[in-house]
Design an enzyme around this catalytic site. Structure first.
Site, short mmCIF file in Angstrom:
data_model
loop_
_atom_site.label_atom_id
_atom_site.label_comp_id
_atom_site.label_asym_id
_atom_site.label_seq_id
_atom_site.Cartn_x
_atom_site.Cartn_y
_atom_site.Cartn_z
N HIS A 221 -0.28 1.35 13.57
CA HIS A 221 0.86 1.69 12.71
C HIS A 221 1.19 3.17 12.86
CE1 HIS A 221 -1.86 3.55 9.83
NE2 HIS A 221 -2.53 2.42 9.70
N HIS B 58 -1.56 5.89 13.09
CA HIS B 58 -2.26 5.99 14.37
C HIS B 58 -1.39 6.70 15.41
CE1 HIS B 58 -3.92 2.05 12.62
NE2 HIS B 58 -4.76 3.01 12.32
N CYS C 210 -19.16 -0.79 2.20
CA CYS C 210 -17.77 -1.23 2.33
C CYS C 210 -17.50 -1.48 3.81
CB CYS C 210 -16.79 -0.19 1.80
SG CYS C 210 -15.08 -0.63 2.21
N CYS D 115 -14.39 0.56 5.17
CA CYS D 115 -14.66 1.99 5.41
C CYS D 115 -15.80 2.15 6.41
CB CYS D 115 -15.12 2.70 4.14
SG CYS D 115 -13.92 2.77 2.82
N CYS E 101 -14.47 -1.34 -3.58
CA CYS E 101 -14.25 -0.03 -2.93
C CYS E 101 -13.07 0.67 -3.60
CB CYS E 101 -13.95 -0.26 -1.45
SG CYS E 101 -13.40 1.22 -0.61
N HIS F 87 -10.24 0.71 -0.75
CA HIS F 87 -9.66 -0.57 -0.29
C HIS F 87 -9.51 -1.63 -1.37
CE1 HIS F 87 -11.04 1.27 3.51
NE2 HIS F 87 -9.93 0.74 3.96
N LYS G 131 1.33 6.07 -1.22
CA LYS G 131 0.60 5.66 -0.03
C LYS G 131 1.35 4.50 0.61
CE LYS G 131 -4.01 4.63 1.01
NZ LYS G 131 -5.34 4.21 0.68
N LYS H 228 1.20 -2.46 3.13
CA LYS H 228 1.96 -3.70 3.37
C LYS H 228 2.36 -4.32 2.04
CE LYS H 228 1.56 -4.33 7.96
NZ LYS H 228 2.69 -3.84 8.68
N1 MSP Z 1 -12.54 3.94 13.54
C1 MSP Z 1 -12.48 5.00 12.63
C2 MSP Z 1 -12.49 6.34 13.35
C3 MSP Z 1 -13.66 6.55 14.24
S1 MSP Z 1 -13.55 8.06 15.08
C4 MSP Z 1 -14.99 8.23 15.84
C5 MSP Z 1 -11.19 4.92 11.80
N2 MSP Z 1 -10.20 4.19 12.32
S2 MSP Z 1 -8.77 3.94 11.63
O1 MSP Z 1 -8.15 2.92 12.42
O2 MSP Z 1 -8.92 3.69 10.25
O3 MSP Z 1 -7.95 5.24 11.84
C6 MSP Z 1 -7.98 6.30 10.93
C7 MSP Z 1 -7.10 7.42 11.42
O4 MSP Z 1 -5.76 6.97 11.65
C8 MSP Z 1 -6.94 8.56 10.44
O5 MSP Z 1 -8.01 9.44 10.45
C9 MSP Z 1 -5.67 9.19 10.97
O6 MSP Z 1 -5.95 9.92 12.13
C10 MSP Z 1 -4.83 7.98 11.30
N3 MSP Z 1 -4.08 7.52 10.13
C11 MSP Z 1 -4.19 6.31 9.50
N4 MSP Z 1 -3.28 6.27 8.48
C12 MSP Z 1 -2.59 7.41 8.41
C13 MSP Z 1 -1.52 7.89 7.63
N5 MSP Z 1 -0.96 7.20 6.66
N6 MSP Z 1 -1.03 9.12 7.93
C14 MSP Z 1 -1.52 9.88 8.96
N7 MSP Z 1 -2.53 9.44 9.71
C15 MSP Z 1 -3.16 8.26 9.42
O7 MSP Z 1 -11.13 5.53 10.76
#
Ligand code: MSP
Length: 693
Positions: A18, A21, A137, A140, A161, A164, A318, A321
């Site tokens: 999304h 990412h 969790c 997380c 959590c 979540h 925040k 969905k």
């Molecule tokens: N798999 C772990 C990270 C492991 S790193 C060794 C993880 N994955 S995640 O899919 O949840 O991705 C989290 C990351 O996605 C956040 O730290 C950020 O970089 C990005 N984002 C997810 N949602 C976001 C927003 N709403 N806004 C900005 N960035 C966000 O955690």
């Protein structure tokens, strides 16, 4: 060696990508392009985190094996990175790292073995076997302490959590522990000695206060019978590694730690240490656990851990969905250029803080900063070079014998004025960029756009073109504008690669701004006499009303403006009009005589010895801007008016004030005893010259 290594988090392979990412990838991509421009050998990593109970469960739900689930999600990530120009083929990442790669298994096992042999700073074994009892969790991938979960309403139910809102798993089993509790002082000293280790500074302070509170040992394995989808613990296959131990290690296994082949192909020694870009949500894992693992293994710590904020919806909520306020990647892709999305992400979020993302805001920025700003400056300059200079870059120097003549037009004959301004802006831009202050850096670049725009408007090339004697003066103005565009293309390339390349090409330049080091730019290197390319708008205007009505945006229902075909309703009814004190009425034909137009203030300045008047240049969509005098100087700072949309009475007979002709009138409300003016403006984007009816 001059190398740089930048990473994004590796994303969970349980759900599809999304905006969040995409965002971290855009930031990492921008940084790596900026480094490459400066000939720094850069390695950019992104990828997926594919082990753990959460992926195992997602797979089960979808009727797939965990690996099939990961492959499925990865195919979406690959598609996204290609469509948004972030993959290797588009000059983006160097590796899409997957934790299911065999070389990763090898590297993680090597790290585990090293730590298992190590002693902590307090002389204890860094890893020991024990028994874990607590709550976990899955989403997380984190054990939760009492203050990190919501106690259940009914006795016997699991807690939930706080992030979540999902039930936690009870874990009660044999586990390997990492003796994190022995690392608090060591980590605090790192923070003290290296103030830039965790950025921004307020995030460093958060980490420091967490460390000062003392650390608990960390369970780093699960029994294979509970979590089978993971990397086996070396020499004890009854256990799988904790997913964060496995995931964090990707940053070093990707470049060759623990695997000779990778070491040869990429090079751990060459690229490590990395700059880790993470969202603030996962800062603790990166700024506490990861450095502790590395300290234990005797591996150099990362260059820095930089935590950015989160994207919220336009109302500051925040994105989720369930609320229906997420930003859809396919909508972004359908309606917006990649460059406008990149620009918005970097301009709108003050790096480190949370930002708000909405389609409307994105259209507004694309129209005001890109279409009317940089794009307009570019097409304006290049069109005039095509029209007045036979499509050739004119000379940037006024010959001696024409200097006096040029001076009379008011054009600055000293080229170092503009050159000095842009050089200073470049230095600031590079400095701000290096500090990851992207929003500020872009503001700096836009001060150049505004400055050059003003230079053109002041010089009135369309008038100079009428006088054969002023040919050189005209040329100099256009040369300065074109040379500024060249500089802007180089500065803005990391943020907007496509647009920068397009403007570069339209300037008739060879090569690419991707290869020009902005710190090496020299004023005047744009070659006189070279032929410009075909002039095309780089940022076409976006029709906000149309696009917003097509995008179903439940978060922004009020944003949909009526379509142009809807009849315009009378604004004020007679009865209401009476109530607000209107005493006499005119016919619609009377009103039609007044030609009201949308204008945009290009410049505004005070007039010496006239403390009430401002002299403005306003673009109302005509070939030349209007010169308008307005009695608002006591209430408005001229600089703040630049760029603002206003309403102009366009068919008011010109009249002279203080010897200067005013070619129209700015519409403003007037209130209070002193008749304080408040300029009428628009909250929605509207093109210059549009008529008010
Ligand atoms: N798999 C772990 C990270 C492991 S790193 C060794 C993880 N994955 S995640 O899919 O949840 O991705 C989290 C990351 O996605 C956040 O730290 C950020 O970089 C990005 N984002 C997810 N949602 C976001 C927003 N709403 N806004 C900005 N960035 C966000 O955690």
């Amino acid at each position: 060696m001059n190398t740089f290594y930048v990473t994004t988090p590796i994303y969970y392979a349980n759900s599809l990508p999304h905006l969040g990412h995409l965002y971290t990838m855009i930031v990492a991509d921008t940084i790596s392009r900026a480094k490459r421009q400066r000939s720094i050998d850069t390695y950019f990593l992104t990828g997926t985190d594919e082990h753990g109970i959460n992926i195992e469960r997602a797979a089960q739900k979808a009727g797939r094996t965990p690996k099939e689930q990961a492959d499925y999600v990865v195919s979406y990530y690959k598609k996204m990175t290609s469509e948004f120009g972030l993959d290797t083929a588009h000059g983006g990442y160097d590796i899409f790292m997957r934790t299911t790669e065999p070389f990763h298994y090898q590297g993680v096992s090597e790290l585990w073995r090293r730590i298992a042999k190590a002693k902590t700073p307090k002389g204890n074994d860094a890893i020991y076997k024990g028994h874990y009892e607590g709550w976990f969790c899955a989403a997380c991938a984190e054990y939760k302490t009492e203050d990190e979960y919501q106690k259940p309403k009914n006795e016997g139910d699991p807690p939930t959590c706080l992030i979540h809102d999902t039930p936690l798993d009870r874990v009660s089993e044999e586990s390997y522990f990492f003796r994190l509790s022995d690392y608090d002082e060591a980590l605090l000293s790192v923070l003290e000695e290296r103030p830039d280790f965790v950025r921004p500074d307020y995030r460093r302070n958060e980490v420091a206060s967490f460390l000062r509170g003392g650390l608990q040992d960390l369970s780093v394995s699960r029994l294979k019978t509970s979590v089978s989808w993971g990397i086996p613990v070396p020499d004890d296959p009854a256990h799988t590694m904790y997913v964060w131990f496995d995931a964090l290690t990707n940053y070093i296994t990707a470049i060759g730690f623990g695997n000779e082949e990778r070491q040869k192909v990429v090079g751990f020694d060459k690229y490590w240490p990395a700059l880790h870009l993470v969202g603030k949500d996962i800062l603790r894992f990166h700024a506490v656990y990861w450095p502790a693992f590395l300290l234990a293994a005797g591996i150099e710590l990362p260059r820095a851990i930089v935590a950015h904020g989160m994207w919220l919806d336009p109302n500051g909520r925040k994105m989720s969905k369930t609320l229906g306020n997420t930003i859809e990647l396919d909508i972004l892709q359908k309606y917006f250029s990649i460059d406008s999305i990149r620009y918005f992400c970097l301009r709108e979020m003050v790096f480190g803080q949370d930002g708000r993302f909405g389609y409307e805001g994105l259209i507004d920025r694309a129209n005001s900063d890109l279409a009317s700003g940089w794009g307009n400056l570019s097409s304006r300059t290049l069109t005039m070079i095509a029209r007045y200079c036979d499509s050739r870059i004119p000379s940037g120097v006024i010959p001696e014998d024409k200097l006096l003549l040029a001076k009379r037009t008011g054009v600055d004959t000293d080229e170092t004025t503009v050159a000095g301004f842009i050089e200073l802006a470049r230095d600031q831009f590079v400095h701000q960029f290096d500090n990851l202050a992207f929003s500020k850096a872009l503001e700096t670049a836009w001060s150049v756009v505004a400055r050059v725009d003003k230079m053109i408007t002041d010089a009135k090339p369309w008038d100079l073109a009428k006088d054969e004697n002023q040919k050189q003066t005209l040329g100099v103005v256009l040369y300065r504008a074109a040379e500024s565009l060249r500089w802007l293309s180089v500065l803005l390339y990391p943020v907007m690669p496509e647009a920068s390349r397009a403007i570069w090409k339209q300037l008739g330049l060879d090569g690419s701004p991707a290869q020009i080091d902005p710190t090496q730019l020299k004023w005047g290197e744009l070659k006189e006499g070279s032929t410009i390319g075909e002039v095309q708008p780089v940022f076409p205007r976006m029709d906000k009303a149309k696009i917003m009505s097509e995008i179903s945006a439940p978060t922004e229902p009020s944003a949909v403006a009526p379509g142009p075909s809807e009849p315009s309703a009378p604004v004020v009814h007679a009865t209401q009009a009476d109530a607000v004190g209107v005493t006499s009425f005119i016919e619609i034909d009377d009103f039609a005589k007044v030609d009201l137009r949308v204008g945009q203030v290009l410049s505004a300045e005070r007039i010496p010895k006239a403390d009430k008047l401002l002299l403005m240049k306003v673009d109302i969509g005509e070939e030349q801007p209007r010169q308008i005098l307005a009695g608002i100087a006591q209430y408005y700072e001229p600089e703040k008016l630049i760029g603002r949309k206003v309403v102009i009475v366009a068919n008011l007979k010109p009249r002279k004030l203080r010897g200067l002709e005013s070619q129209g009138m700015v519409v403003a409300a007037s209130y209070g005893e002193e008749g304080r003016p408040v300029i009428a403006t628009f909250t929605e984007d509207v093109p210059n010259g549009a008529r008010l009816k």
